[in-house]
Design an enzyme around this catalytic site. Structure first.
Site, mmCIF file in Angstrom:
data_model
loop_
_atom_site.group_PDB
_atom_site.id
_atom_site.type_symbol
_atom_site.label_atom_id
_atom_site.label_comp_id
_atom_site.label_asym_id
_atom_site.label_seq_id
_atom_site.Cartn_x
_atom_site.Cartn_y
_atom_site.Cartn_z
ATOM 1 C CD GLU A 295 -2.881 -1.075 0.499
ATOM 2 O OE1 GLU A 295 -3.365 0.022 0.209
ATOM 3 O OE2 GLU A 295 -3.246 -2.141 -0.013
ATOM 4 C CB CYS B 191 -2.003 6.536 2.250
ATOM 5 S SG CYS B 191 -3.363 5.650 3.028
HETATM 6 P P1 NAP Z 1 8.466 4.835 4.493
HETATM 7 O O1 NAP Z 1 9.652 5.664 4.746
HETATM 8 O O2 NAP Z 1 8.348 4.174 3.196
HETATM 9 O O3 NAP Z 1 8.424 3.795 5.675
HETATM 10 C C1 NAP Z 1 7.369 2.886 5.794
HETATM 11 C C2 NAP Z 1 7.811 1.755 6.703
HETATM 12 O O4 NAP Z 1 8.847 1.025 6.072
HETATM 13 C C3 NAP Z 1 8.366 2.199 8.031
HETATM 14 O O5 NAP Z 1 7.969 1.288 9.015
HETATM 15 C C4 NAP Z 1 9.851 2.102 7.813
HETATM 16 O O6 NAP Z 1 10.557 1.928 9.007
HETATM 17 C C5 NAP Z 1 9.929 0.879 6.966
HETATM 18 N N1 NAP Z 1 11.129 0.727 6.189
HETATM 19 C C6 NAP Z 1 11.822 1.664 5.523
HETATM 20 N N2 NAP Z 1 12.875 1.107 4.900
HETATM 21 C C7 NAP Z 1 12.837 -0.214 5.188
HETATM 22 C C8 NAP Z 1 13.660 -1.319 4.864
HETATM 23 N N3 NAP Z 1 14.726 -1.193 4.080
HETATM 24 N N4 NAP Z 1 13.338 -2.533 5.349
HETATM 25 C C9 NAP Z 1 12.252 -2.695 6.128
HETATM 26 N N5 NAP Z 1 11.457 -1.674 6.471
HETATM 27 C C10 NAP Z 1 11.729 -0.456 6.010
HETATM 28 O O7 NAP Z 1 7.139 5.663 4.670
HETATM 29 P P2 NAP Z 1 6.751 6.603 5.891
HETATM 30 O O8 NAP Z 1 7.557 7.833 5.769
HETATM 31 O O9 NAP Z 1 6.772 5.875 7.186
HETATM 32 O O10 NAP Z 1 5.229 6.838 5.584
HETATM 33 C C11 NAP Z 1 4.747 7.841 4.750
HETATM 34 C C12 NAP Z 1 4.395 7.294 3.406
HETATM 35 O O11 NAP Z 1 3.523 6.179 3.527
HETATM 36 C C13 NAP Z 1 3.657 8.295 2.574
HETATM 37 O O12 NAP Z 1 4.247 8.339 1.321
HETATM 38 C C14 NAP Z 1 2.249 7.753 2.501
HETATM 39 O O13 NAP Z 1 1.570 8.091 1.324
HETATM 40 C C15 NAP Z 1 2.442 6.295 2.619
HETATM 41 N N6 NAP Z 1 1.262 5.655 3.207
HETATM 42 C C16 NAP Z 1 0.527 4.799 2.468
HETATM 43 C C17 NAP Z 1 -0.580 4.189 3.036
HETATM 44 C C18 NAP Z 1 -1.454 3.237 2.277
HETATM 45 O O14 NAP Z 1 -2.320 2.589 2.873
HETATM 46 N N7 NAP Z 1 -1.315 3.109 1.006
HETATM 47 C C19 NAP Z 1 -0.916 4.440 4.356
HETATM 48 C C20 NAP Z 1 -0.142 5.311 5.074
HETATM 49 C C21 NAP Z 1 0.957 5.908 4.478
HETATM 50 P P3 NAP Z 1 11.332 3.150 9.710
HETATM 51 O O15 NAP Z 1 10.318 4.124 10.120
HETATM 52 O O16 NAP Z 1 12.013 2.498 10.845
HETATM 53 O O17 NAP Z 1 12.254 3.696 8.657
#
Ligand code: NAP
Length: 684
Positions: free
Chosen positions: A258, A297
Site C-alpha cells: 500500500e 495516504c
Molecule cells: P516509508 O519511509 O516508506 O516507511 C514505511 C515503513 O517502512 C516504516 O515502518 C519504515 O521503518 C519501513 N522501512 C523503511 N525502509 C525499510 C527497509 N529497508 N526494510 C524494512 N522496512 C523499512 O514511509 P513513511 O515515511 O513511514 O510513511 C509515509 C508514506 O507512507 C507516505 O508516502 C504515505 O503516502 C504512505 N502511506 C501509504 C498508506 C497506504 O495505505 N497506502 C498508508 C499510510 C501511508 P522506519 O520508520 O524504521 O524507517
C-alpha cells in the site's frame, strides 16, 4: 499506561530493550517521548517462534473461536482507549485524528470479528465451492479450499496510523490463523508499542500470535520462506526497494504493498458555484488537507475543477483554510495538529518547494497567510501550514501528478472538459481513491467505469449521500483498500477478501467421499448416512454431516396449483392459462416453483417441537426443470454444513447453524429444484 523511556521489542515471548538508541520526539514541542532500544534482535528466534509456537497455538483454535477472541480483544482495547489517546497526543494528532487511528483500529477488530463469525466455518478449512463434476458417473469431482499457511506475516507500517495500521493487518491475518511480526514506523512506534502491550496484557491472544520489532528489521525479511508474507504500507520508494529484494523474489514470498498515491477529487462540470455539491467539494478538500494534518495516504492531493470555476473554488478554499486553527491539540479550538516529526516537516517543505518550482505553478494559500501555530513550545514542534497550490497547465506538468507532499498540501488543477478531467485523474498512474462530485448519474456512469481502472476505490458524492458519506479519505473494513500501479498494486480489507488473502487456495480433486472428508461439507455423490432418526430431530452435536432423509412421494395436482394461486394471489398465466401456457417454452401449464418448494418442506419437515429452532433462509435456489400438473415429486434432505458460532440462545442453551442440502426430483428422477436451507439448531 505511560510510555517507557526505552521502547521494547517483543520477540519470542520476551520484551527486549534497556539501552537507549534513537530519541523520538513529541510532534508538538519537540521534547523526547521515548528512545528506541540499542539491543540487536535475534530475528531467527522471532521467525522460529512464530512458525513453531505461533502457528501451532493459533491452529489449536478455529475460525469461529478466533473471531470470538477478536471481539473480546476489541472490547478490551476500547476499555483502555483513553490511555492510547494520551499517548497519541505526542504524534501531533487532534482528538479526531486519534479517533480515526485508535477507534478506527478497534472498529476494524469488531468488524473482522463479525465477518469471521458470520462468514467463516467452524474448523480451519474454508470450502470455496461450487463442487464441479469431473467424471461421467459423478465419482470424480473438484472444488477449492482455503487453508491456513504454515507461516507468518511481517507487517511493516507507515508512521501516520500507529494503531489502525497494525490492527487492520493483524485482524484478517489472525482470523486466518497466521502469526505476525509488527514493524511500526520508528517515528511513532511508541504508540504501537503501547497497543501491542495492551493486546498481550489482555491475556486473550494465543502465544506467538504477535511479535513486535522496534527499529530496523535487519535481516528479518531474508529469513522468510514461501509460507510467509510481507505486507507493507509506506512510500512507493520503500515499496519498490523491498519488493525487489532478491530473497523475496527467489522464494515467491507474497508481498502486498500500500504505497503513497496522488489521489484526486473531481468536481464535475454539471456543478455550479450555487449548488450544494460545490460546497461539498470545498469541504471535502479542506477536510482531507487538515485531518491528520494531511498525513493520510488517501488524502486529496489533486483537486480537479472546471476551468470556469477555478477562481471561485480557489476563493472558497482560501476562506475556509484561513479559519483552520493550527496548534497544540490540547488547546481548545485547535482544528489541525502537527506533522508526526521534524523530519516530516522538512520533507514536506522540500516537496512543496519542488512543486512550486515547476512551471505554471502558483501558491493560493500558505504560510504567508498568517500561519501562527498556537501553544507553548510549538516552535520546536512539527507544524506546517495548510498549503494550497494551483497548476494552470496540469496536462503539461508531470511533477504535480508525481510528487507527494505528505502533509496538508493539495494542488488545484483546471480542466476544459470531462475527458480532460479523466485524463488528469489518470496521470496519477494508479491511486488508492478518487472522489467524483456531481449531481448527474449520467456523469457518474460515464466517469466511474473509466476511472475504476486506475483507482482502488471511488467515492461519488452528491447532496443525497452527503449526510451519511464516510468521506473521501476513510478506508472501511468492508470495502477494499489499496489501488493499482503507483498505489502499490495491493489489496487490504474488503471484508472476507482480506482473510482469504492470508490463506492458501488449493484445488482439490477426488471422489465425493474424499472431498467431503476434506471440506467437512456434504458433497453430492458422497456416501449418505440413512435409516436412523429423522435428522431434524437431532441436537447440533449429534447431527453428522451426510445424515440424510429421502421423503415419500406426492403428486402435484391441478387442485394444488389452484389452491396455491388462491392462497398467494400468484395467478401467473403459466400456471393457469392453458392456451397461453401452450405457447410458452414449456408447452403446458406448470406448477409454481414456490409450490414445489413448499410441498417439499411439507414432505421432510419434522413437525413436533425439537432442536430445530428456526429456518432463516435459502441459498443457491434453482428451479432446474418444470413440474407439470400430475408430476410426482419427492425430496432428499441431507445435513451439509455445521457452523458452531459459539452462540447461546435466550434460554441459555447453545445453538449452531446447520445448512441442509435439498434436491427435489420428479417421477423420472430428474432434479426439479435444488437449494440449501439454513437453520438454527439447539445443542443438547
Ligand atoms: P516509508 O519511509 O516508506 O516507511 C514505511 C515503513 O517502512 C516504516 O515502518 C519504515 O521503518 C519501513 N522501512 C523503511 N525502509 C525499510 C527497509 N529497508 N526494510 C524494512 N522496512 C523499512 O514511509 P513513511 O515515511 O513511514 O510513511 C509515509 C508514506 O507512507 C507516505 O508516502 C504515505 O503516502 C504512505 N502511506 C501509504 C498508506 C497506504 O495505505 N497506502 C498508508 C499510510 C501511508 P522506519 O520508520 O524504521 O524507517
Amino acid at each position: 499506561m505511560s510510555v517507557p523511556s526505552v521502547l521494547q521489542s517483543y520477540i519470542a515471548g520476551q520484551w527486549i530493550g534497556q539501552q537507549p538508541a534513537v530519541a523520538l520526539r513529541s510532534a508538538i514541542h519537540g521534547q523526547v517521548v521515548a528512545h528506541t532500544h540499542a539491543e540487536a534482535l535475534d530475528f531467527q528466534a522471532a521467525v522460529d517462534h512464530a512458525r513453531h509456537v505461533g502457528v501451532t497455538e493459533l491452529l489449536k483454535t478455529d475460525f469461529q473461536q478466533r473471531a470470538a477472541i477478536l471481539k473480546a480483544l476489541a472490547k478490551y482495547l476500547v476499555g483502555r482507549k483513553e490511555e492510547l489517546y494520551a499517548i497519541s497526543a505526542h504524534t501531533g494528532a487532534t482528538r479526531n485524528d486519534s479517533w480515526i487511528d485508535i477507534e478506527g483500529g478497534t472498529g476494524t477488530l469488531f468488524a473482522y470479528a463479525s465477518i469471521g463469525s458470520s462468514e467463516l466455518p467452524s474448523g480451519n478449512v474454508v470450502h470455496e465451492g461450487p463442487v464441479v463434476t469431473l467424471g461421467k458417473s459423478g465419482q470424480f469431482v473438484g472444488t477449492h479450499i482455503l487453508a491456513p499457511r504454515r507461516g507468518l506475516a511481517v507487517h511493516i507500517n507507515a508512521f501516520n496510523f500507529p494503531v489502525w495500521g497494525l490492527l487492520e493487518k493483524f485482524a484478517p491475518g489472525f482470523l486466518a490463523g497466521q502469526p505476525c511480526i509488527g514493524k511500526p514506523a520508528t517515528a511513532t512506534s511508541y504508540l504501537t508499542e503501547a497497543v501491542v502491550r495492551m493486546m498481550l496484557e489482555s491475556g486473550l491472544l494465543p502465544q506467538g500470535a504477535i511479535q513486535l520489532v522496534i527499529g530496523g528489521t535487519g535481516d528479518l525479511l531474508d529469513r522468510l520462506n514461501g509460507q510467509d508474507m510481507v505486507t507493507f504500507t509506506g512510500s512507493a520508494d520503500t515499496a519498490a526497494q523491498l519488493r525487489a529484494r532478491p530473497h523475496l523474489l527467489r522464494h515467491g514470498i507474497a508481498f502486498n504493498a500500500e504505497a503513497d498515491s496522488l489521489n484526486c477529487a473531481v468536481l464535475a462540470d454539471d456543478v455550479t458555484p450555487d449548488d450544494a455539491e460545490f460546497d461539498l467539494f470545498i469541504k471535502e478538500v479542506v477536510r482531507e488537507m487538515t485531518v491528520k494534518a494531511g498525513q493520510k495516504c488517501t488524502a486529496i492531493r489533486r483537486a480537479i475543477v472546471p476551468r470556469q470555476h477555478l477562481d471561485a473554488v480557489a476563493q472558497r478554499l482560501r476562506d475556509r483554510l484561513s479559519k483552520v486553527v493550527v496548534g497544540d491539540p490540547a488547546i481548545e479550538g485547535v482544528k489541525m495538529g502537527a506533522l508526526a516529526s521534524k523530519a516530516q516537516q522538512a520533507d514536506v517543505a522540500q516537496r512543496v518547494s519542488q512543486l512550486l518550482a515547476a512551471p505554471h505553478m502558483s501558491l493560493v494559500f500558505g504560510e504567508r497567510d498568517g500561519f501562527a501555530p498556537r501553544g507553548q513550545g510549538v516552535a520546536e514542534g512539527a507544524f506546517f501550514s495548510p498549503t494550497l497550490l494551483s497548476c494552470a497547465q496540469p496536462m503539461n506538468v508531470q511533477a504535480v501528478h508525481d510528487l507527494e507532499a505528505f502533509g496538508p498540501v493539495s494542488t488545484l488543477m483546471p480542466y476544459d472538459d470531462l475527458d480532460e478531467a479523466m485524463a488528469l485523474a489518470a496521470r496519477g498512474q494508479g491511486s488508492l481513491v478518487g472522489s467524483l462530485i456531481t449531481k448527474s448519474p449520467a456523469v457518474a456512469a460515464r466517469v466511474v467505469p473509466v476511472a475504476a481502472a486506475l483507482h482502488g476505490r471511488l467515492h461519488i458524492l452528491d447532496s443525497k449521500s452527503a449526510a451519511e458519506s464516510t468521506g473521501h479519505g476513510s478506508p472501511l473494513p468492508y470495502l477494499k483498500h489499496g489501488g493499482p500501479g503507483r498505489a502499490g498494486g495491493g489489496e487490504e480489507l474488503g471484508g472476507i477478501r482480506a482473510v482469504k488473502h492470508n490463506l492458501q487456495r488449493s484445488a482439490i480433486q477426488g471422489s465425493p467421499d474424499m472431498v467431503m472428508a476434506v471440506t467437512g461439507e456434504y458433497v453430492r455423490g458422497a456416501t449418505l448416512i440413512e435409516g436412523g432418526q429423522h435428522p431434524m430431530r437431532k441436537a447440533f452435536e449429534d447431527l453428522q454431516i451426510g445424515e440424510s432423509l429421502l421423503t415419500p412421494e406426492r403428486v402435484i395436482s391441478a387442485e394444488d396449483v389452484q389452491a396455491f394461486g388462491d392462497l398467494t394471489g400468484d395467478t401467473f398465466y403459466m400456471h393457469f392459462d392453458e392456451e397461453a401456457a401452450k405457447a410458452s417454452p414449456f408447452g403446458q401449464r406448470i406448477a409454481h416453483g414456490y409450490l414445489v418448494l413448499s410441498a417439499a418442506a411439507g414432505l421432510f419437515v419434522w413437525t413436533a417441537p425439537g432442536p430445530l429452532l428456526a429456518n432463516y433462509g435459502l441459498d443457491t435456489l434453482r428451479f432446474t426443470k418444470p413440474v407439470a400438473l400430475g408430476d410426482v415429486i419427492r425430496a432428499r434432505l441431507t445435513a451439509k454444513r455445521k457452523i458452531d458460532r459459539l452462540k447461546v440462545g435466550a434460554d441459555g442453551k447453545g445453538q449452531g447453524v446447520v445448512a441442509w442440502d435439498v434436491e427435489v426430483t420428479n417421477q423420472r428422477g430428474e432434479v426439479v429444484a435444488s437449494y440449501d436451507i439454513l437453520t438454527l439448531v439447539a445443542k443438547r
